[in-house]
Design an enzyme around this catalytic site. Structure first.
Site, PDB file in Angstrom:
ATOM      1  N   GLY A 115       0.599  -1.381   0.444  1.00 18.62           N
ATOM      2  CA  GLY A 115      -0.678   0.090  -0.273  1.00 18.62           C
ATOM      3  C   GLY A 115       0.983   1.559   0.352  1.00 18.62           C
ATOM      4  O   GLY A 115       0.380   2.470  -0.647  1.00 18.62           O
ATOM      5  N   THR A 116       2.473   0.949   0.759  1.00 15.88           N
ATOM      6  CA  THR A 116       2.414   2.423   0.537  1.00 15.88           C
ATOM      7  C   THR A 116       3.306   2.744  -0.231  1.00 15.88           C
ATOM      8  O   THR A 116       3.301   3.935  -0.395  1.00 15.88           O
ATOM      9  CB  THR A 116       3.696   1.946   2.049  1.00 15.88           C
ATOM     10  OG1 THR A 116       3.069   2.028   2.987  1.00 15.88           O
ATOM     11  CG2 THR A 116       4.440   3.449   1.768  1.00 15.88           C
ATOM     12  N   ASN A 125      -7.758   3.955   8.553  1.00 16.82           N
ATOM     13  CA  ASN A 125      -7.294   2.597   8.958  1.00 16.82           C
ATOM     14  C   ASN A 125      -7.020   3.224  10.890  1.00 16.82           C
ATOM     15  O   ASN A 125      -7.123   1.790  11.307  1.00 16.82           O
ATOM     16  CB  ASN A 125      -5.494   3.054   8.938  1.00 16.82           C
ATOM     17  CG  ASN A 125      -5.294   4.014   8.823  1.00 16.82           C
ATOM     18  OD1 ASN A 125      -5.051   5.089   8.665  1.00 16.82           O
ATOM     19  ND2 ASN A 125      -4.079   3.684   9.444  1.00 16.82           N
ATOM     20  N   GLN A 138      -7.929  -0.475   3.675  1.00 21.79           N
ATOM     21  CA  GLN A 138      -8.336  -0.367   5.157  1.00 21.79           C
ATOM     22  C   GLN A 138      -9.994  -1.280   4.515  1.00 21.79           C
ATOM     23  O   GLN A 138     -10.411  -2.441   4.865  1.00 21.79           O
ATOM     24  CB  GLN A 138      -8.915   0.202   5.787  1.00 21.79           C
ATOM     25  CG  GLN A 138      -7.409   0.547   6.612  1.00 21.79           C
ATOM     26  CD  GLN A 138      -6.942  -0.216   7.344  1.00 21.79           C
ATOM     27  OE1 GLN A 138      -7.522  -1.512   7.885  1.00 21.79           O
ATOM     28  NE2 GLN A 138      -5.887  -0.866   7.500  1.00 21.79           N
ATOM     29  N   SER A 151      -3.438  -3.290  -0.458  1.00 20.10           N
ATOM     30  CA  SER A 151      -2.564  -3.902  -0.338  1.00 20.10           C
ATOM     31  C   SER A 151      -2.928  -4.812   0.575  1.00 20.10           C
ATOM     32  O   SER A 151      -4.079  -5.536   1.114  1.00 20.10           O
ATOM     33  CB  SER A 151      -1.604  -3.217   1.153  1.00 20.10           C
ATOM     34  OG  SER A 151      -0.739  -4.294   1.763  1.00 20.10           O
ATOM     35  N   HIS A 207      -2.399  -7.468   2.191  1.00 16.57           N
ATOM     36  CA  HIS A 207      -1.498  -8.590   3.883  1.00 16.57           C
ATOM     37  C   HIS A 207      -2.838  -7.598   4.621  1.00 16.57           C
ATOM     38  O   HIS A 207      -3.130  -8.230   5.690  1.00 16.57           O
ATOM     39  CB  HIS A 207      -0.393  -8.282   4.106  1.00 16.57           C
ATOM     40  CG  HIS A 207      -0.226  -6.285   4.767  1.00 16.57           C
ATOM     41  ND1 HIS A 207      -0.201  -6.489   5.630  1.00 16.57           N
ATOM     42  CD2 HIS A 207       0.021  -5.822   4.086  1.00 16.57           C
ATOM     43  CE1 HIS A 207      -0.011  -4.815   6.088  1.00 16.57           C
ATOM     44  NE2 HIS A 207       0.336  -4.541   5.189  1.00 16.57           N
ATOM     45  N   THR A 212      11.728  -7.157 -11.225  1.00 14.72           N
ATOM     46  CA  THR A 212      10.841  -8.329 -11.219  1.00 14.72           C
ATOM     47  C   THR A 212      10.004  -8.467 -10.575  1.00 14.72           C
ATOM     48  O   THR A 212       9.616  -8.141  -9.099  1.00 14.72           O
ATOM     49  CB  THR A 212      12.462  -9.513 -10.760  1.00 14.72           C
ATOM     50  OG1 THR A 212      13.687  -9.447 -11.455  1.00 14.72           O
ATOM     51  CG2 THR A 212      11.581 -10.992 -11.403  1.00 14.72           C
ATOM     52  N   CYS A 227       1.857   1.537  12.150  1.00 21.30           N
ATOM     53  CA  CYS A 227       3.020   2.392  12.085  1.00 21.30           C
ATOM     54  C   CYS A 227       3.352   3.892  13.177  1.00 21.30           C
ATOM     55  O   CYS A 227       4.245   3.821  13.609  1.00 21.30           O
ATOM     56  CB  CYS A 227       3.428   3.186  10.765  1.00 21.30           C
ATOM     57  SG  CYS A 227       2.213   2.047   9.659  1.00 21.30           S
TER      58      CYS A 227
HETATM   59  N1  PLP Z   1      -2.811   3.348   4.112  1.00 24.87           N
HETATM   60  C1  PLP Z   1      -3.231   2.829   5.196  1.00 24.87           C
HETATM   61  C2  PLP Z   1      -4.751   3.135   5.336  1.00 24.87           C
HETATM   62  C3  PLP Z   1      -3.272   1.641   5.243  1.00 24.87           C
HETATM   63  O1  PLP Z   1      -3.788   1.063   6.780  1.00 24.87           O
HETATM   64  C4  PLP Z   1      -1.885   0.611   5.492  1.00 24.87           C
HETATM   65  C5  PLP Z   1      -1.384   0.475   6.212  1.00 24.87           C
HETATM   66  O2  PLP Z   1      -1.665   0.136   7.800  1.00 24.87           O
HETATM   67  C6  PLP Z   1      -1.220   1.396   4.238  1.00 24.87           C
HETATM   68  C7  PLP Z   1      -2.047   2.480   3.668  1.00 24.87           C
HETATM   69  C8  PLP Z   1       0.445   0.707   3.759  1.00 24.87           C
HETATM   70  O3  PLP Z   1       0.279  -0.381   3.493  1.00 24.87           O
HETATM   71  P1  PLP Z   1       0.911  -1.792   3.187  1.00 24.87           P
HETATM   72  O4  PLP Z   1       2.005  -1.236   4.942  1.00 24.87           O
HETATM   73  O5  PLP Z   1       1.062  -2.829   2.376  1.00 24.87           O
HETATM   74  O6  PLP Z   1       2.642  -0.609   3.017  1.00 24.87           O
END
Ligand code: PLP
Length: 387
Positions: free
Chosen positions: A71-72, A151, A179, A199, A201, A237, A325
């Protein structure tokens, strides 16, 4: 000791079918999808099949999906990629105060480098007002980025309404749906977004893999350069096992979403009611109805969230203060401050996030131990004495 995982907004357990599907792609099917030989073609087919599954889940075309490392990266790609490719139009981006750091930090970086950044406020429930978006748009605005659901407190934003405004004004709209994908129906066409991050996971897939949906025709520059993968939009890759796993997780989400939601909603209601019936001086953060079924974010007045977490951990329950985080820092959550909570109350907040593997008995157990923990901590709190 029992171990109860109530931190499903931080990450989820991989579904057993996801693990099974990934396994062959470590040692048996290890070709590079860019290779022309059999080994490569086999993994290429697996990557493309996962792309189709993911596209179907969000109502997109397969060619509108670009795989990322999570996601990041999808968030960074959307922001930097769209601003870089549209510099002739302008240098203004609009976002909200409750975004994930994966949006806020790229925006801060852009601001330091001469871009114009507007950060919109939210109301006490965490909602962005679409009219605020309309008012903030100028002829230099390139992109609006508002998350689909938050989140930390689970509030669901009015993305379709915001999309009507951005479309009318000719501005791109990105949403961070990390989310919501796999939790509620996410359809990019119905929402009207141009870009969407997700994302693996967070919906019972693996970590380290995600995607950015890019509506056909959107002007975007690559964020990671150095190879022709992903139609020249994302070099490196491909993470084949991860992509295969996320594809299966997407397929399962389509099938399981209604039962998943019914299950989490039931546990959410039970947990909220149990907390309010048994613990005084608590606040439910986020919108009472427009919220994700997995999220229960509560402020317990007069005590520190970190001490509640430690006590819960000693009893086998895993929860979180705000986002994973930012936990570990003593800064109060920027999200809770943005909805108007004081520093003191934000410090006393805990996020329980429910998943499909949680049971009624686990919520019963939590509701048994939590009032005792809160009572014990309050009895030691100088703030509680003064109240
Ligand atoms: N954006 C939101 C709203 C999230 O909750 C998160 C993860 O906590 C992320 C982005 C980041 O995703 P990733 O952990 O896959 O980098």
């Amino acid at each position: 000791m029992k171990r109860i995982y109530l931190d499903n907004a931080a990450t989820t357990q991989c579904h057993p079918d996801v693990v099974l599907a990934m396994q062959p792609y470590f040692a048996e099917k290890y070709g590079n999808p860019s290779s022309l030989h059999f080994f490569g073609q086999e993994t290429r087919a697996a990557v493309e099949s996962a792309r189709e599954k993911l596209a179907k889940l969000i109502g997109a075309l397969p060619e509108e999906i670009v795989f990322t490392s999570g996601g990041t990266e999808a968030d960074n790609f959307a922001i930097h990629g769209v601003l870089a490719a549209n510099s002739k139009k302008g240098n203004h981006i609009i976002t909200s105060a409750i975004e994930h750091h994966a949006i806020l930090e790229p925006c801060e970086y852009l601001k330091k480098n001469g871009y114009d950044v507007t950060i919109l406020p939210v109301d006490k429930f965490g909602l962005v007002d679409p009219q605020d978006v309309a008012k903030a748009i100028t002829d230099k605005t390139v992109l609006v980025s508002i998350m689909h659901a938050n989140n930390e407190m689970g509030t669901i934003e009015p993305i379709a309404e915001i999309a009507k405004i951005t479309k009318e004004k000719g501005v791109y709209l990105h949403t961070d749906a990390v989310q919501t994908v796999g939790e509620i129906e996410v359809n990019v066409k119905e929402m009207g977004v141009d870009l969407l991050s997700l994302s693996g996971h967070k919906f019972y897939g693996p970590k380290g893999v995600g995607a950015l949906y890019i509506r056909k025709g959107t002007r975007i520059a690559p964020f990671i350069r150095g190879g022709a993968q992903e139609r020249n939009r994302r070099a490196s890759t491909e993470n084949v096992p991860g992509i295969v796993g996320m594809g299966v997780a997407a397929e399962l989400s389509m099938k399981e979403l209604p039962t998943r939601r019914e299950h989490t909603e039931k546990l959410q209601k039970k947990l909220i009611k149990g907390i309010f019936d048994n613990i005084p001086e608590v606040i439910l953060n986020g919108h009472p109805e427009k919220r994700l079924a997995k999220n229960v974010n509560i402020s317990f007045r007069y005590i520190e969230g970190e001490s509640i977490l430690l006590n819960l951990d000693m009893e086998g329950v895993a929860a979180s203060t705000g986002s994973a985080c930012s936990s570990g820092t003593l800064e109060p959550s920027h999200v809770l401050l943005a909805i108007g909570l004081s520093h003191e109350i934000s410090h006393g907040s805990i996020r329980f996030s429910i998943g499909q593997y949680n049971s009624d008995e686990e919520i019963d157990y939590l509701l048994d131990i939590l009032p005792k923990i809160i009572q014990k901590l309050r009895s030691m709190s100088p703030l509680y004495e003064k109240s």
